[in-house]
Design a protein around this motif. Structure first.
Motif, short mmCIF file in Angstrom:
data_model
loop_
_atom_site.label_atom_id
_atom_site.label_comp_id
_atom_site.label_asym_id
_atom_site.label_seq_id
_atom_site.Cartn_x
_atom_site.Cartn_y
_atom_site.Cartn_z
N VAL A 140 -4.61 0.24 3.40
CA VAL A 140 -4.68 0.20 1.93
C VAL A 140 -4.03 -1.09 1.43
O VAL A 140 -4.55 -1.75 0.52
N GLY A 157 0.79 -1.23 0.00
CA GLY A 157 0.00 0.00 0.00
C GLY A 157 0.82 1.27 0.00
O GLY A 157 0.26 2.38 -0.09
N HIS A 205 -0.86 3.09 5.27
CA HIS A 205 -0.54 2.21 4.15
C HIS A 205 -0.89 0.76 4.46
O HIS A 205 -1.17 -0.03 3.55
#
Length: 377
Positions: free
Chosen positions: A277, A257, A274
């Protein structure tokens, strides 16, 4: 009947193997009848259409395959067509790499090696049988299998074979996700998974396996990290976790991510959330490769939680540690292993401090959980 392929290769290399691969002109129905006369624990079809019958003798697995030729009738075909044959020489000529095209008579021990496989074993070289372009056209998965063998055996890929892989890499998109997945796992649980993934990048295969990884090579980190780009860091983390499929997959995808979340402010690079994601991207990737539900769940949870251990500080209360234990559950041993491997920096003191924090968290978890390390090992 002859020992063939990996069975001969591994015997010549002195590598242990619990599986035996054999080849014969006998057809599948005759193979089944003859195997049953040997009184195995069981006889089963690996793929009668492909001429392979299996049998189990205690701890030994035996697979017997009719001489055959195979090819993909169209470029977009996901599975090969098979034609049975009557010649050992023709059967060896259709095999993928020279080191897999060696046969041994099980009665006399005589080696049949028409393509120089034993010489390539001595040179530690992966070389396609005959024309590499033709071999990869017959089954594009062979390109990935070449990387897998080179990784497992610590061999080099012959330059002409490597060039043919680069030229034909796009044909990997026509291979079924299950076949690609299985080869990928073999690479990931090998002794040098990072080298295997790096080869997939060098040969252009990664674009047709996990294209989301490509952007990691151009995503730069700040000077706190030992590696300038996320890909180099990822390969280091991959080599630092146990050789278990879910945790190796999580290590490969833990920073997937970062490219989508990268921001820069005040000379510092940030990757806000991140991990969340990345967990969504990991699920998409694993679903595309047809991983089972349990593996998808485990890997995505590890990716989502991989920053959690690194947030630990010594002033966490016992209540905070217990919340961590509840939150990560049975994933704790793997998550702690991932956290240890994820600590990379140019500064040895930072690495030492990070490892010390993870060790302290692990010790407190053991104490507060009554010594129960959970599952996942």
């Amino acid at each position: 009947i002859y020992l063939v392929g990996g069975s001969v290769r591994d015997r010549l290399l002195g590598r242990p193997s619990k599986d035996l691969d054999l080849t014969t002109p006998a057809r599948p129905d005759d193979i089944k009848r003859l195997l049953r006369q040997a009184k195995p624990d069981s006889v089963y079809e690996v793929g009668a259409r492909f001429g392979t019958i299996g049998a189990v003798f205690g701890d030994l697995n035996v697979e017997v395959t009719t001489y055959r030729a195979e090819w993909h009738p169209e470029e977009s075909s996901r599975y090969p067509e098979v034609e049975f044959g009557d010649s050992l020489q023709d059967d060896l000529a259709r095999r993928d790499f020279t080191i897999n095209a060696i046969a041994q008579d099980i009665g006399t021990g005589k080696i049949t090696d028409p393509h120089g496989g034993t010489a390539d074993l001595a040179k530690r070289t992966i070389r396609a049988v005959g024309s590499p372009t033709d071999r990869f056209a017959e089954d594009p998965l062979r390109m990935l299998r070449g990387v897998r063998l080179a990784t497992q055996l610590r061999f080099e890929i012959d330059p002409k074979t490597a060039a043919a892989i680069k030229d034909g890499a796009s044909r990997l998109q026509f291979i079924s996700a299950e076949r690609i997945r299985d080869e990928l796992i073999h690479v990931l649980v090998s002794d040098q998974p990072g080298a295997g993934i790096a080869r997939m990048f060098e040969l252009g295969l990664i674009c047709f396996i996990i294209p989301e990884l490509v952007d990691l090579a151009s995503t730069e980190q700040d000077d706190r990290h030992q590696h300038k780009d996320v890909l180099t860091h990822t390969l280091r983390v991959l080599a630092g976790v146990p050789a278990n499929p879910p945790v190796r997959l999580a290590a490969l995808l833990h920073d997937i991510g970062k490219p989508a979340t990268m921001t820069a402010k005040g000379g510092r690079v940030h990757f806000h959330r991140h991990e969340m994601v990345g967990a969504r991207l990991a699920r998409k990737i694993l679903d595309r490769l047809n991983f089972d539900r349990a593996t998808v769940r485990t890997v995505t949870d590890l990716v989502a939680l991989h920053m959690r251990s690194n947030l630990y500080e010594s002033d966490w209360t016992d209540g905070a540690v217990r919340r961590y234990i509840r939150e990560v559950g049975e994933l704790r041993p793997w998550l702690l292993a991932l956290s240890r491997a994820d600590i990379t920096s140019y500064h040895p003191k930072r690495v030492a401090n990070g490892l010390k924090r993870v060790a302290e968290l692990a010790a407190r978890c053991e104490l507060l959980a009554g010594g129960g390390g959970g599952g996942g090992g």
